[in-house]
Enzyme design. Structure first.
Site, short mmCIF file in Angstrom:
data_model
loop_
_atom_site.label_atom_id
_atom_site.label_comp_id
_atom_site.label_asym_id
_atom_site.label_seq_id
_atom_site.Cartn_x
_atom_site.Cartn_y
_atom_site.Cartn_z
CG ASP A 251 -65.71 -29.11 0.98
OD1 ASP A 251 -65.93 -28.07 1.62
OD2 ASP A 251 -64.59 -29.41 0.52
CG ASP A 252 -71.56 -35.07 2.86
OD1 ASP A 252 -71.50 -35.78 1.84
OD2 ASP A 252 -72.53 -35.07 3.64
#
Length: 297
Positions: A251-252
């Site tokens: 999810d970066d």
């Protein structure tokens, strides 16, 4: 002075470029292709290192201003720190072989050959940096880190420069939210930081305990059970501190933006798309992420 051999797949210049990505970095400085950093040892000593390349075969570590450690165990601790910091004991050849066959990664390994996953060897520093960086831009994260370090970290004055070391978990564990108000961090983040410091200072949370979990999902589960640590922070720490090769912060935002840039997409990729590409990166998910991040700097 210490002389540390380096693998062929190591470029001091590439690693220095990465470390120079922010002019607001407060824990190291760079000048004339030399890297300067203080390191806190178990004995309480704080030697100041000047690290430079000795050709392509070794790093030279010189100690400044009479801070050279005298005891053998202290010199060995410095050597371990530098090797861990630059991840010198990882054989990158299999990663490069895989990456050169991958459409997303092949350009990164040619551009950044010899770059290492620069580590954060101290568990509290790694978790603190992850907590500080939640939901803010990188520039402000560096500002918050500087405030925390300059207010609560130790320092040594050496040859006209002041060198700071990150505050230890014990330094922070006894503080209150009110003590942290001066650094302008949100109340929630202050509480997360204090809670994490207390767990580490008490010995309840350790690198050894996380490693003993056996695999990345179990270590991630242990970390996300701590208030304020979600999957992104957990995987960031498992990448940068625990060196788990299959840690993957899917999810970066930086990873998403890097993939978008490399592929010329008009949108960020979805998590399921990243997970599909990542199947081909195993067991090098951490290094694939790190090299894609580097595209953005």
């Amino acid at each position: 002075m210490l002389r540390l051999p380096v693998p062929e797949e190591f470029s001091f210049a590439e690693n220095v470029k990465y470390l120079s990505r922010s002019s607001n970095e407060c824990l190291s400085r760079i000048g004339n292709q030399r890297l300067y950093k203080a390191v806190s040892l178990e004995s309480g000593a704080i030697p100041v290192m000047e690290i430079s390349a000795e050709g392509s075969k070794a790093l030279k570590v010189r100690f400044l201003g009479g801070t050279a450690p005298i005891r053998k165990r202290d010199r060995e601790e410095v050597a371990r720190y530098v090797r861990d910091w630059f991840d010198l004991d990882t054989d990158l050849r299999p990663f490069y072989e895989m990456a050169r066959r991958d459409a997303l990664l092949q350009g990164t390994v040619d551009s950044f050959y010899g770059l290492r996953n620069i580590g954060i060897p101290d568990l509290f520093e790694a978790l603190a940096w992850g907590i500080i960086g939640q939901q803010i831009n990188l520039a402000f994260a560096y500002t918050l880190k500087r405030r925390l370090v300059e207010q609560f970290g130790r320092h040594v004055d050496c040859e006209g420069e002041r060198y700071f070391v990150f505050p230890s978990a014990r330094d922070i564990a006894g503080l209150t939210v009110q003590d942290l108000e001066g650094i302008r961090m949100t109340r929630n983040k202050s509480e997360y930081l204090l809670g994490t410091a207390q767990l580490i200072a008490s010995g309840e949370l350790t690198k050894e305990g996380l490693r003993a979990s056996g695999e990345v999902k179990a270590a991630e589960k242990q970390l996300v059970g701590i208030r304020g640590i979600g999957p992104w922070t957990a995987n960031y720490v498992l990448m940068r501190c625990l060196r788990m090769p299959d840690a993957f912060p899917v999810d970066d935002v930086g990873l998403q933006n890097a993939v978008k840039h490399v592929l010329g997409m008009d949108r960020k990729p979805a998590a399921k798309e990243l997970l599909a590409w990542a199947e081909g990166w195993k067991p090098w998910l951490s290094y694939a992420t790190f090299y894609l991040w580097r595209v953005l700097y």
